[in-house]
Motif scaffolding. Structure first.
Motif, PDB file in Angstrom:
ATOM      1  N   ASP A 460      45.691  44.950  39.040  1.00 26.51           N
ATOM      2  CA  ASP A 460      44.554  44.039  39.186  1.00 26.51           C
ATOM      3  C   ASP A 460      44.832  42.926  40.187  1.00 26.51           C
ATOM      4  O   ASP A 460      43.923  42.484  40.901  1.00 26.51           O
ATOM      5  N   TRP A 464      42.354  42.110  43.301  1.00 24.91           N
ATOM      6  CA  TRP A 464      41.744  40.817  43.615  1.00 24.91           C
ATOM      7  C   TRP A 464      42.188  40.317  44.983  1.00 24.91           C
ATOM      8  O   TRP A 464      41.389  39.705  45.712  1.00 24.91           O
ATOM      9  N   ARG A 468      39.589  39.426  47.918  1.00 20.98           N
ATOM     10  CA  ARG A 468      39.548  38.130  48.618  1.00 20.98           C
ATOM     11  C   ARG A 468      39.582  38.329  50.122  1.00 20.98           C
ATOM     12  O   ARG A 468      38.855  37.669  50.878  1.00 20.98           O
ATOM     13  N   ASP A 473      35.465  38.857  46.598  1.00 22.24           N
ATOM     14  CA  ASP A 473      35.876  38.386  45.278  1.00 22.24           C
ATOM     15  C   ASP A 473      34.790  37.551  44.607  1.00 22.24           C
ATOM     16  O   ASP A 473      34.654  37.568  43.378  1.00 22.24           O
ATOM     17  N   ALA A 477      33.330  38.634  40.977  1.00 16.63           N
ATOM     18  CA  ALA A 477      33.564  37.742  39.841  1.00 16.63           C
ATOM     19  C   ALA A 477      32.258  37.383  39.138  1.00 16.63           C
ATOM     20  O   ALA A 477      32.247  37.116  37.929  1.00 16.63           O
ATOM     21  N   GLY A 482      32.691  41.929  35.709  1.00 14.68           N
ATOM     22  CA  GLY A 482      33.752  41.782  36.683  1.00 14.68           C
ATOM     23  C   GLY A 482      34.211  43.121  37.231  1.00 14.68           C
ATOM     24  O   GLY A 482      33.401  43.940  37.680  1.00 14.68           O
TER      25      GLY A 482
END
Length: 628
Positions: A460, A464, A468, A473, A477, A482
């Motif tokens: 994970d 992420w 990003r 992201d 989010a 999610g």
């Protein structure tokens, strides 16, 4: 259908069945053993019934008394034979079913594996609906006769045994059997000959109907926005109607022959009774023998039909197998080498094109191919960003396909760190290069699954980090679950820009040493695109701080300006190279193209300076999605 053609279909169908037997010999042996056991018990039951009638029932009626011991013995014999028949039926059906489904599953896997091995040029010449039909209905059709095959083989053994038993019993009754059984076989052969072209046409139409349906569904957006629903419905209905008529023709033929195939054994039984009565009066046979032969003809009707079932399905099997074999025998798959690029030292990779030429194969063999690239030479140095710019049809997407080895060049070489891509293993190639295509594809799964693709070592935290870097992201989010949010088929719950950023994050999660972007950020805001590319230039891809080499097909001026070097192509050839500023000063065609792109972008942006407030029809419960 000509005799020659029908004989050819029969021979080819038997070869298909032979292939099935060779691939599953043990299961077939179990099924045939069960069928032979069933056949032997059918013959045995006929003579046991005859013995019971002739030696137990008739004497008991004549004497007015029943011998309990003899009757019990007869009952035990009938029960034992019935039990063995059940065992035979179980073994035959279980073996045949297991063999059929095992073959279908195996060939679905083979066809699918072959699809993945064949190059894009092959897929471009075949409709998706046809390929789906190959892997589904054609595979099923090819192995459809497997279900009755063990029964038919056991029936042949049973018929031979029955004819032998008839000759042992009485020559006159045997002649009736010799006359009836060939008549049944002849009728089945005629049935097969007439059925062959009908089954072949129906199988072809199944694929065409599947192709039209898939095309209409896949192009639903175009169909609805262009108001072509009625036309597409008519197009589908026309071909579906042809399939309906073909299947009706198959059913009509079955309706004609089925009664004949049912009636012939009954006529044989009647003939046996007539001839048997005469022979009984002549005291040539006993009552028990007459009952046995008559009962044998009665119970043989259905098993003999099994041979007809196989013969009737052979044309369909041949048609399905031909279509499956076209995929399995297709040539052009890429052979990979055995060399592996060592990424232990990290660092970005160097991509180099040297005198690369390429042409696409024509859709039909007699047509000339289309030359796309000619003597293309350029380099993407390690850790640098190179923008590929050119007018529509200049070969940019083909260059990206060559860079990730979706296709191979006709001449010249494409190398990665000095190694020809054709010498690398498939795993090493996938581990080193990542492509983000022009049209993003998202699986009907969670965000996490779409990014990791079950690749080992991607947790994970890596997901992420990739999100990003792809500027994704934030919206991930904000999703209800999610990373565990289901995105729908082809990512229908996401906007175009969100899908593009998701597929970019998927590529980045694998930490590629070379990233190829084929206009992969066209659906995102220019400011977001600039942030993504700036982040890619500076971010380490593998934890060493060495960064990633980037080859990007670009249109926007801001994107092009971020590149270390611009390669300008026209008509499949590299016309100029240099920085964005250098090309603006020296290449008029480049100036015109970039200016045209910029003007088009400004035209798209201009209406956004003012928009009327959106009206939300509350009464209908519809929601208007903004900023998608």
């Amino acid at each position: 259908m000509s005799s020659k053609t029908s004989t050819e279909v029969l021979a080819r169908g038997l070869r298909v069945l032979g292939r099935a037997i060779r691939e599953q010999p043990r299961i077939f042996a179990v099924a045939v053993t069960g069928s032979v056991l069933f056949g032997a018990m059918v013959i045995g039951s006929a003579y046991v019934v005859g013995a019971v009638v002739g030696d137990v029932v008739v004497p008991s009626v004549a004497s007015g008394s029943v011998e309990v011991g003899v009757l019990a013995l007869a009952a035990v014999a009938l029960f034992g034979i019935s039990l063995l028949r059940v065992v035979g039926i179980f073994g035959r059906r279980l073996g045949a079913g297991y063999m059929q489904y095992r073959l279908q599953a195996a060939y679905r896997r083979r066809v699918t594996r072959r699809y993945l091995d064949l190059p894009l040029s092959w897929h471009q010449r075949h409709a998706t609906g046809t390929l789906l039909s190959n892997a589904n209905s054609d595979v099923e059709a090819a192995w459809y006769p497997i279900a009755p095959l063990p029964f038919a083989v056991g029936t042949l053994v049973m018929v031979v045994g029955a004819v032998g038993a008839l000759f042992v019993t009485d020559w006159a009754l045997a002649l009736v059997g010799v006359a009836v059984f060939p008549a049944l076989f002849t009728l089945n052969v005629v049935y097969s000959r007439r059925m062959a072209p009908r089954q072949a046409r129906a199988q072809r139409l199944r694929a065409e109907v599947s192709g039209i349906a898939h095309e209409s569904f896949d192009g639903a957006l175009v169909v609805k926005t262009m108001g072509r629903e009625a036309e597409e419905t008519r197009r589908f209905a026309a071909r579906a109607g042809e399939l309906r008529d073909a299947l009706i023709s198959v059913g009509r033929l079955r309706g004609l022959f089925d009664p004949l195939l049912e009636t012939l054994p009954s006529l044989g039984t009647l003939a046996v009774l007539v001839v048997g009565a005469i022979r009984l009066n002549q005291q040539a046979i006993t009552v028990a023998e007459l009952v046995s032969v008559a009962f044998l003809f009665t119970v043989l009707a259905v098993p003999v039909r099994a041979i007809g079932w196989v013969l009737a399905e052979l044309p369909r099997s041949v048609a399905g197998w031909d279509r499956v074999r076209q995929v399995l025998d297709a040539t052009g798959e890429m052979a990979y080498g055995d060399q592996v690029l060592d990424r232990a030292g990290g660092g970005a990779a160097t991509l180099a094109f040297a005198d690369v030429s390429f042409h696409y194969e024509p859709a039909e063999a007699h047509l000339p191919g289309t030359q796309v690239l000619g003597e293309v030479t350029f380099t993407v140095p390690a850790g640098r960003t190179v923008a590929l710019v050119g007018p529509t049809g200049s070969g940019k997407s083909t260059i990206t396909a060559l860079a990730v080895r979706l296709v191979d060049p006709d001449s010249g070489t494409v190398t990665l760190d000095g190694v020809d891509l054709r010498r690398l293993t498939a795993a090493s190639l996938a581990d080193t290069i990542a492509l983000v295509a022009q049209v993003p594809f998202v699986f009907d799964d969670t965000v996490r699954a779409n990014i990791t693709l079950d690749r080992p070592g991607i947790g994970d935290d890596d997901v992420w980090a990739a999100l990003r870097l792809a500027e994704a992201d934030g919206f991930v989010a904000a999703l209800p679950d999610g990373l565990d949010t289901m995105v729908g088929e082809r990512g229908t719950s996401l906007s175009g820009g969100q899908r593009q950023r998701l597929t970019l994050a998927r590529a980045l999660a694998g930490r590629p040493r070379l990233l190829v972007l084929d206009d992969a950020t066209s659906a995102v805001d220019p400011r977001v695109e600039a942030a993504i590319l700036a982040g890619l230039r500076s971010a380490p891809a593998d934890g060493t701080g060495a960064g990633t080499s980037i080859l990007v097909v670009a249109y926007r001026r801001a994107t092009i300006a971020l590149a270390d070097e611009v390669i300008y192509v026209e008509q499949g050839r590299v016309v100029a190279r240099g920085t964005h500023t250098e090309l603006l000063a020296t290449v008029p065609g480049y100036v015109d193209l970039v200016t045209a792109y910029e003007q088009a972008e400004n035209d798209r942006e201009e209406p956004r300076t003012y928009q009327d407030p959106p009206v939300v029809p509350v009464a209908t419960g519809l929601e208007v999605e903004l900023d998608r």
